[in-house]
Scaffold this active site. Structure first.
Site, PDB file in Angstrom:
ATOM      1  N   GLU A 144     -11.595  -5.721  -0.534  1.00  0.00           N
ATOM      2  CA  GLU A 144     -12.150  -4.371  -0.375  1.00  0.00           C
ATOM      3  C   GLU A 144     -12.322  -3.634  -1.703  1.00  0.00           C
ATOM      4  O   GLU A 144     -11.642  -2.646  -1.984  1.00  0.00           O
ATOM      5  CB  GLU A 144     -11.281  -3.543   0.575  1.00  0.00           C
TER       6      GLU A 144
ATOM      7  N   GLU B  63     -12.304  -8.474   9.018  1.00  0.00           N
ATOM      8  CA  GLU B  63     -11.038  -7.850   9.441  1.00  0.00           C
ATOM      9  C   GLU B  63     -11.311  -6.813  10.506  1.00  0.00           C
ATOM     10  O   GLU B  63     -12.273  -6.037  10.378  1.00  0.00           O
ATOM     11  CB  GLU B  63     -10.421  -7.049   8.287  1.00  0.00           C
TER      12      GLU B  63
HETATM   13  C1  GAL Z   1      -7.863  -3.110   5.290  1.00  0.00           C
HETATM   14  C2  GAL Z   1      -7.277  -3.983   4.191  1.00  0.00           C
HETATM   15  C3  GAL Z   1      -6.097  -4.773   4.692  1.00  0.00           C
HETATM   16  C4  GAL Z   1      -5.160  -3.886   5.452  1.00  0.00           C
HETATM   17  C5  GAL Z   1      -5.911  -3.200   6.553  1.00  0.00           C
HETATM   18  C6  GAL Z   1      -5.050  -2.301   7.390  1.00  0.00           C
HETATM   19  O1  GAL Z   1      -8.697  -2.117   4.826  1.00  0.00           O
HETATM   20  O2  GAL Z   1      -8.236  -4.866   3.678  1.00  0.00           O
HETATM   21  O3  GAL Z   1      -5.450  -5.364   3.603  1.00  0.00           O
HETATM   22  O4  GAL Z   1      -4.624  -2.941   4.576  1.00  0.00           O
HETATM   23  O5  GAL Z   1      -6.924  -2.414   6.001  1.00  0.00           O
HETATM   24  O6  GAL Z   1      -5.800  -1.677   8.391  1.00  0.00           O
END
Ligand code: GAL
Length: 666
Positions: free
Chosen positions: A147, A304
């Site tokens: 990110e 994700e």
């Molecule tokens: C994302 C990030 C992850 C984790 C997740 C939690 O933005 O890439 O590492 O922190 O959020 O929701």
């Protein structure tokens, strides 16, 4: 084992657990028919415990274990979180806030992307990983960093910013002109005077702020491509990406970045439980739009999302039973090449110890794991999930099949062809507009992405297949194009919109569009300067309403927030403000139609207007008359229905139990 054609899995952090747990994890992954695990994202301090000394033994065992279990690795470079030894050795590589405070170690992302020491250390660890694992059979995709989106205002940044500005503007005179520096005596006479937009007494210069975001985006992109190229130097066939985080707060121009990745990958965390289906649809359609415009055929991946909750105003709202699969499948129907989660196993400690996981703190005997297992089975069963086999068949790393002839999908062509199809209706989405609106001292604060999502949501609710398109997208072929709050519009974008209309498209432009050029300079002669002639209107004054005020147009439609005073010298008036002034207009010339909506209509009024516009343009919903909360998506293997409500519905003669996901034709 499941077919490789979908990514189904999660971020896995085995380094947080003793090795006995790894064996259990791998067995559970098989049980849940996981096809891919993202590893290594934040493991720099384990991989390089002291400068230049690597410990790859544990990662060897992780990757070998995955391979033995038939699971692919999405192998990350760990550069989003440098270890304490790095920041101790290079304190001036730590990020500096706008107010000059140097951040200290203790979280992730505490680095300056312009610090030479950080870049060198990042490249070193990425190259070492590439050397070691480029040919490892488990590695299917490389995931650089995590990110990108970190801010910094330090002296490294100041130096690099000046270099970037010289390239962009050429001379100090041009910079002064672009930034309107005669306002408040800001005229620069020496490049050394030019700084990042650090904390200052009162309002900063919006053009400086916008250029700074562009600059950070470019510098982070350079940091990404450096690592990508190091990986590809060792393994030219390697597929490399990074995960995009959606949200106006990151200074990353994702449309531009999409050209530099092999697979557009996004993370998506909705901000409300009830709003999650619409927000997910928007994010998915945006990812598909970036991918198509960058020549990737509309393919993308949900890298994700959260397994079991949606954080709403700081509260972790639990996803009710069935929602885990429904949201994942809805992303897949919109072209995602699978569904990946953050995270596999919940951490016992650390900053995100309460983040949900597929295997939560109680272990695998849970509803959430049962649902993940059921989803894995479903994805692995032909016909039970939307399929992209035909659309993705030319891309060997996405499928088990060798490359072969087949229709390439998505980028252009006829309506509803290719990866997740191409819609008849599109919504214009330019993250730079969001930056511009956010960085300026506007007559009223406007949430750019909120406005765009509102128009998208109205179309989504009416069952349209909507493409969310960046400014560089191919516009020809869309029956309707909605351009909401496109405050910043370059000459080139204005020309392309003009061309779109003159080729027979139906254009819908809303308030606060076409106001400023790429340097945030207002186009004179009446708003919206870039589109005034095309729309046949002229706005003289903005008249934002006080918070909570509602006005009723002569059509009975309600408007809140933004309103304007305009004349419509060459457009018909479709709706008027209470005092008779034009509010919504339509200009028709030959076959071309251009609408202007000068106020913030409420959701019902927006829907009624869109129905009328779409009917006139011949753009039909995938399934007309959808009940509220039921989503229809046109995937390559047919129309899929998602019942996001708690009630059963009948749709197009098909019974749809509560929470169901089903193909219309089945
Ligand atoms: C994302 C990030 C992850 C984790 C997740 C939690 O933005 O890439 O590492 O922190 O959020 O929701």
């Amino acid at each position: 084992m499941p077919t490789k054609s979908f990514f189904h899995g999660a971020d896995w952090n085995p380094e947080q657990w003793p090795e006995q747990v790894w064996a259990e994890d791998l067995a559970l992954m098989r049980e849940a028919r996981v096809t891919a695990a993202t590893v290594g994202v934040f493991s720099w301090s384990r991989l390089e415990p002291t400068p230049g000394a690597y410990d790859f033994g544990w990662l060897d065992r992780v990757l070998d274990g995955l391979h033995e279990h038939g699971i692919d690795a999405v192998l990350a470079t760990p550069t989003a979180s440098p270890p304490p030894w790095f920041t101790q050795a290079h304190p001036n590589a730590l990020a500096m806030r706008r107010d000059g405070v140097r951040l200290v170690h203790g979280s992730r992302d505490t680095y300056c992307v312009n610090a030479p020491a950080y870049r060198a250390a990042s490249l070193r660890i990425a190259s070492a990983l590439a050397e070691r694992y480029a040919r490892h059979p488990a590695v299917r995709l490389w995931h650089v960093h995590n990110e990108y989106g970190t801010w910094c205002f330090c002296d490294h940044c100041a130096r690099a910013f000046r270099g970037w500005l010289r390239e962009r503007h050429g001379t100090l005179d041009a910079l002064n002109e672009a930034w309107t520096t005669d306002f408040w005596s800001q005229r620069y006479t020496d490049w050394a005077q030019v700084l990042p937009p650090r904390a200052t007494q009162y309002l900063g210069n919006p053009a400086q702020e916008l250029d700074y975001r562009r600059f950070l985006s470019d510098r982070m992109l350079a940091a990404y491509t450096e690592q990508r190229d190091a990986i590809k130097q060792v393994a030219p066939q390697a597929q490399v990406t990074t995960n995009f985080v959606l949200g106006g707060w990151v200074p990353v121009d994702h449309a531009r970045w999409s050209h530099e990745v092999d697979l557009v990958a996004i993370d998506h965390y909705p901000s409300s439980l009830d709003g999650a289906p619409a927000q997910s649809a928007f994010a998915a359609d945006a990812a598909r739009g970036w991918s198509a415009a960058a020549g990737h055929g509309g393919r993308w991946l949900l890298m994700e999302h959260a397994p079991a909750h949606v954080t709403e105003d700081g509260v972790q709202r639990r996803k009710p039973p069935g929602m885990l699969a429904r949201i994942a499948l809805a992303h897949i129907a919109r072209g995602s090449h699978g569904a990946m989660y953050f995270q596999w196993r919940a951490s016992p400690g650390g900053a995100e110890q309460w983040h949900t996981a597929l295997v939560g703190h109680p272990g695998p005997t849970t509803r959430v794991f049962d649902e993940a297992r059921a989803l894995g089975n479903r994805l692995a069963t032909e016909g039970r999930a939307p399929s992209y086999r035909s659309a993705y068949k030319k891309v060997p790393f996405l499928t088990d099949q060798p490359a072969g002839p087949g229709p390439e999908g998505g980028g252009s062509g006829t309506a509803r062809a290719g990866a997740a199809g191409r819609g008849e209706v599109a919504v214009w989405f330019d993250e730079l507009c969001g930056w511009a609106v956010g960085a300026s001292h506007l007559p009223m604060p406007v949430d750019y992405q909120g406005v765009v999502e509102g128009w998208h949501r109205a179309l989504w609710r009416r069952g349209h297949h909507v493409d969310v398109v960046p400014p560089a997208a191919t516009l020809a072929g869309y029956r309707v194009l909605v351009v909401p709050a496109a405050y910043l519009l370059s000459d080139e974008s204005a020309r392309r919109l003009d061309e779109y209309v003159h080729e027979g498209g139906h254009l819908v432009v809303t308030y606060l569009s076409g106001i400023v050029d790429e340097h945030l300079r207002v186009r004179g002669g009446g708003y919206p300067g870039a589109l005034r002639d095309l729309l046949g209107i002229r706005v003289e004054e903005f008249d934002p309403l006080p918070s909570g005020a509602v006005i009723t147009l002569d059509t009975g439609d309600a408007a809140t927030g933004w309103t304007e005073h305009l004349t419509a010298p060459s457009a018909a008036v479709l709706a008027r403000y209470p005092d008779g002034r034009p509010a919504v207009t339509r200009r028709e010339q030959d076959a071309s139609v251009a609408y202007y909506v000068s106020c913030a209509l409420d959701e019902a009024a927006t829907a009624r207007l869109l129905d009328r516009i779409c009917a006139a343009a011949g753009a039909s919903p995938i399934v007309p008359g959808l009940p509220d909360g039921v989503e229809a998506v046109h995937a390559p293997d047919g129309v899929w229905l998602f019942n996001h409500t708690d009630e059963a519905h009948e749709v197009a003669g098909r019974q749809l139990p509560r929470g169901a996901v089903a193909r219309l034709a089945d």
